[in-house]
Scaffold this motif. Sequence first.
Motif, PDB file in Angstrom:
ATOM      1  N   PHE A  30      46.457  -2.781  68.945  1.00 49.60           N
ATOM      2  CA  PHE A  30      47.875  -2.844  69.306  1.00 49.60           C
ATOM      3  C   PHE A  30      48.692  -1.907  68.414  1.00 49.60           C
ATOM      4  N   GLY A  31      48.395  -1.915  67.126  1.00 51.86           N
ATOM      5  CA  GLY A  31      49.101  -1.018  66.206  1.00 51.86           C
ATOM      6  C   GLY A  31      48.870   0.447  66.550  1.00 51.86           C
ATOM      7  N   LEU A  32      47.655   0.790  66.944  1.00 53.48           N
ATOM      8  CA  LEU A  32      47.362   2.169  67.325  1.00 53.48           C
ATOM      9  C   LEU A  32      48.098   2.545  68.611  1.00 53.48           C
ATOM     10  N   LEU A  33      48.198   1.610  69.554  1.00 47.70           N
ATOM     11  CA  LEU A  33      48.928   1.884  70.791  1.00 47.70           C
ATOM     12  C   LEU A  33      50.419   2.041  70.526  1.00 47.70           C
ATOM     13  N   VAL A  34      50.947   1.244  69.600  1.00 46.32           N
ATOM     14  CA  VAL A  34      52.351   1.385  69.218  1.00 46.32           C
ATOM     15  C   VAL A  34      52.597   2.789  68.667  1.00 46.32           C
ATOM     16  N   THR A  35      51.648   3.306  67.898  1.00 47.83           N
ATOM     17  CA  THR A  35      51.754   4.663  67.380  1.00 47.83           C
ATOM     18  C   THR A  35      51.788   5.676  68.516  1.00 47.83           C
ATOM     19  N   ASN A 141      51.001   1.497  78.666  1.00 51.40           N
ATOM     20  CA  ASN A 141      51.856   0.386  79.092  1.00 51.40           C
ATOM     21  C   ASN A 141      51.040  -0.794  79.616  1.00 51.40           C
ATOM     22  N   PRO A 142      50.139  -0.602  80.602  1.00 53.53           N
ATOM     23  CA  PRO A 142      49.334  -1.747  81.035  1.00 53.53           C
ATOM     24  C   PRO A 142      48.316  -2.180  79.983  1.00 53.53           C
ATOM     25  N   PHE A 143      47.871  -1.262  79.129  1.00 51.98           N
ATOM     26  CA  PHE A 143      46.919  -1.603  78.070  1.00 51.98           C
ATOM     27  C   PHE A 143      47.538  -2.628  77.132  1.00 51.98           C
ATOM     28  N   VAL A 144      48.785  -2.380  76.735  1.00 53.19           N
ATOM     29  CA  VAL A 144      49.486  -3.324  75.851  1.00 53.19           C
ATOM     30  C   VAL A 144      49.623  -4.686  76.521  1.00 53.19           C
ATOM     31  N   LEU A 145      49.932  -4.699  77.813  1.00 52.14           N
ATOM     32  CA  LEU A 145      50.072  -5.968  78.532  1.00 52.14           C
ATOM     33  C   LEU A 145      48.772  -6.768  78.527  1.00 52.14           C
ATOM     34  N   SER A 146      47.640  -6.071  78.508  1.00 52.85           N
ATOM     35  CA  SER A 146      46.343  -6.743  78.603  1.00 52.85           C
ATOM     36  C   SER A 146      45.837  -7.304  77.282  1.00 52.85           C
ATOM     37  N   VAL A 154      55.083  -9.558  78.122  1.00 52.08           N
ATOM     38  CA  VAL A 154      56.355  -8.836  78.140  1.00 52.08           C
ATOM     39  C   VAL A 154      56.871  -8.631  76.724  1.00 52.08           C
ATOM     40  N   ARG A 155      56.692  -9.612  75.859  1.00 56.99           N
ATOM     41  CA  ARG A 155      57.119  -9.480  74.466  1.00 56.99           C
ATOM     42  C   ARG A 155      56.325  -8.390  73.758  1.00 56.99           C
ATOM     43  N   ARG A 156      55.031  -8.287  74.052  1.00 56.73           N
ATOM     44  CA  ARG A 156      54.219  -7.221  73.463  1.00 56.73           C
ATOM     45  C   ARG A 156      54.716  -5.851  73.908  1.00 56.73           C
ATOM     46  N   LEU A 157      54.979  -5.735  75.205  1.00 59.08           N
ATOM     47  CA  LEU A 157      55.414  -4.448  75.737  1.00 59.08           C
ATOM     48  C   LEU A 157      56.787  -4.058  75.195  1.00 59.08           C
ATOM     49  N   ASN A 158      57.704  -5.014  75.117  1.00 63.93           N
ATOM     50  CA  ASN A 158      59.034  -4.712  74.564  1.00 63.93           C
ATOM     51  C   ASN A 158      58.947  -4.241  73.123  1.00 63.93           C
ATOM     52  N   PHE A 159      58.077  -4.898  72.349  1.00 66.78           N
ATOM     53  CA  PHE A 159      57.919  -4.511  70.940  1.00 66.78           C
ATOM     54  C   PHE A 159      57.354  -3.093  70.839  1.00 66.78           C
ATOM     55  N   ALA A 160      56.345  -2.803  71.647  1.00 67.58           N
ATOM     56  CA  ALA A 160      55.736  -1.477  71.601  1.00 67.58           C
ATOM     57  C   ALA A 160      56.726  -0.399  72.041  1.00 67.58           C
ATOM     58  N   GLY A 167      60.365   7.249  67.725  1.00 64.47           N
ATOM     59  CA  GLY A 167      59.613   8.495  67.760  1.00 64.47           C
ATOM     60  C   GLY A 167      60.464   9.646  68.272  1.00 64.47           C
ATOM     61  N   SER A 168      61.311   9.359  69.260  1.00 61.39           N
ATOM     62  CA  SER A 168      62.193  10.394  69.805  1.00 61.39           C
ATOM     63  C   SER A 168      63.126  10.941  68.734  1.00 61.39           C
ATOM     64  N   MET A 169      63.683  10.056  67.921  1.00 54.02           N
ATOM     65  CA  MET A 169      64.567  10.504  66.844  1.00 54.02           C
ATOM     66  C   MET A 169      63.788  11.315  65.811  1.00 54.02           C
ATOM     67  N   ALA A 170      62.573  10.885  65.508  1.00 51.46           N
ATOM     68  CA  ALA A 170      61.751  11.645  64.569  1.00 51.46           C
ATOM     69  C   ALA A 170      61.484  13.045  65.113  1.00 51.46           C
ATOM     70  N   GLY A 171      61.281  13.151  66.438  1.00 49.80           N
ATOM     71  CA  GLY A 171      61.059  14.447  67.049  1.00 49.80           C
ATOM     72  C   GLY A 171      62.252  15.378  66.910  1.00 49.80           C
ATOM     73  N   LEU A 172      63.459  14.821  67.024  1.00 49.34           N
ATOM     74  CA  LEU A 172      64.667  15.638  66.863  1.00 49.34           C
ATOM     75  C   LEU A 172      64.794  16.174  65.440  1.00 49.34           C
ATOM     76  N   PHE A 173      64.502  15.319  64.465  1.00 55.54           N
ATOM     77  CA  PHE A 173      64.595  15.762  63.069  1.00 55.54           C
ATOM     78  C   PHE A 173      63.508  16.784  62.741  1.00 55.54           C
ATOM     79  N   LEU A 174      62.306  16.586  63.271  1.00 53.10           N
ATOM     80  CA  LEU A 174      61.247  17.572  63.061  1.00 53.10           C
ATOM     81  C   LEU A 174      61.639  18.915  63.674  1.00 53.10           C
ATOM     82  N   ALA A 175      62.191  18.870  64.884  1.00 54.51           N
ATOM     83  CA  ALA A 175      62.604  20.105  65.549  1.00 54.51           C
ATOM     84  C   ALA A 175      63.681  20.823  64.749  1.00 54.51           C
ATOM     85  N   LYS A 176      64.637  20.073  64.232  1.00 54.44           N
ATOM     86  CA  LYS A 176      65.739  20.683  63.492  1.00 54.44           C
ATOM     87  C   LYS A 176      65.271  21.298  62.176  1.00 54.44           C
TER      88      LYS A 176
END
Length: 316
Positions: A30-35, A141-146, A154-160, A167-176
């Motif tokens: 689960f932690g790897l999928l969150v990554t 997405n379905p992997f996390v649900l399983s 649903v709680r697992r998917l929301n957390f992930a 990650g999106s914000m990290a991408g903006l800072f890396l790009a800048k």
Amino acid sequence: MKEEGFATAVQPDIQETSAPVVPKEYRLYFGLLVTCFALWGLLNNMTDNLVPSFAKIFMIKAVDSSLVQVAFYGAYAVLALPAAFIIKRYSYRVGVLVGLGFYMVGAFGYIPAAILQSYNLFLVSIFVLAGGLSVLETTCNPFVLSLGDESTSVRRLNFAQAFNPLGSMAGLFLAKYVILSHLNPATLEDRLAMTPDQLAAVRDVELFWVCVPYVGLILIAFIIWCAFFRSKLNDKDAGEEMTVKEALSRLIHLPRYAFGVVTQFFYVGVQIAVWTWTIKYVMANLHVIESEAANFYIYSSLQLLSRLLIAPSQCL
């Protein structure tokens, strides 16, 4: 008798709510999928910034630099359905392995593209990389649900999914700070006045920093790939068996699904168009360089993220 019947009816609900969100045996995966959720969010937003970067590096028109997004999201359009077939035929684990594999191949392609200073090779590499992200996103997405009890899926998917905007914000800072900040301040006129050797030297430095974040993330992707390769998860999709033709026929005859796909197409299209041209718009109106214009992209994204966290109902 009524009281006994009531107690019997309530008992299953009590058992369902007491199930752990992520069972102990699945926590590592689960932690790897969150990554992975954070990874494709990072790469999505970082790639938006390649449009102004390549326009400057290769001295091309805006319409030509926008082919970056055509290659990136074109891969999503082409490979999303094959990804679904892969996880249906094999397993979620295989889907993760294929997705990460395509990403690593695409990211490695940045190296010869930078050495040869080839914009077309960059586009091919972006397509392969984004194809991997498409497979990964379709799978995770379905992997996390399983990974656990259905009552907590649903709680697992929301957390992930909460890690995707991070990650999106990290991408903006890396790009800048990694890509845009290392663009040479020379204007188009300055570059046209350079000798071929001078221009090649400038591009070498700029393209090196374009490669750094994409190639650097290969290490994280490889660690996740090895973990899933060695795992013995029995995670085959347990959904109803049907042929591809039957599945497509069933979906097409669902009006809500068909209209939902059309709506999502235009929504994502408008969103990507806005993010893609934000930096160029700011540069044209405020007469600032790329790294400074990126601040407005970051501010607008932070504002949207704060609204999602504080008052999500306002963003629906």
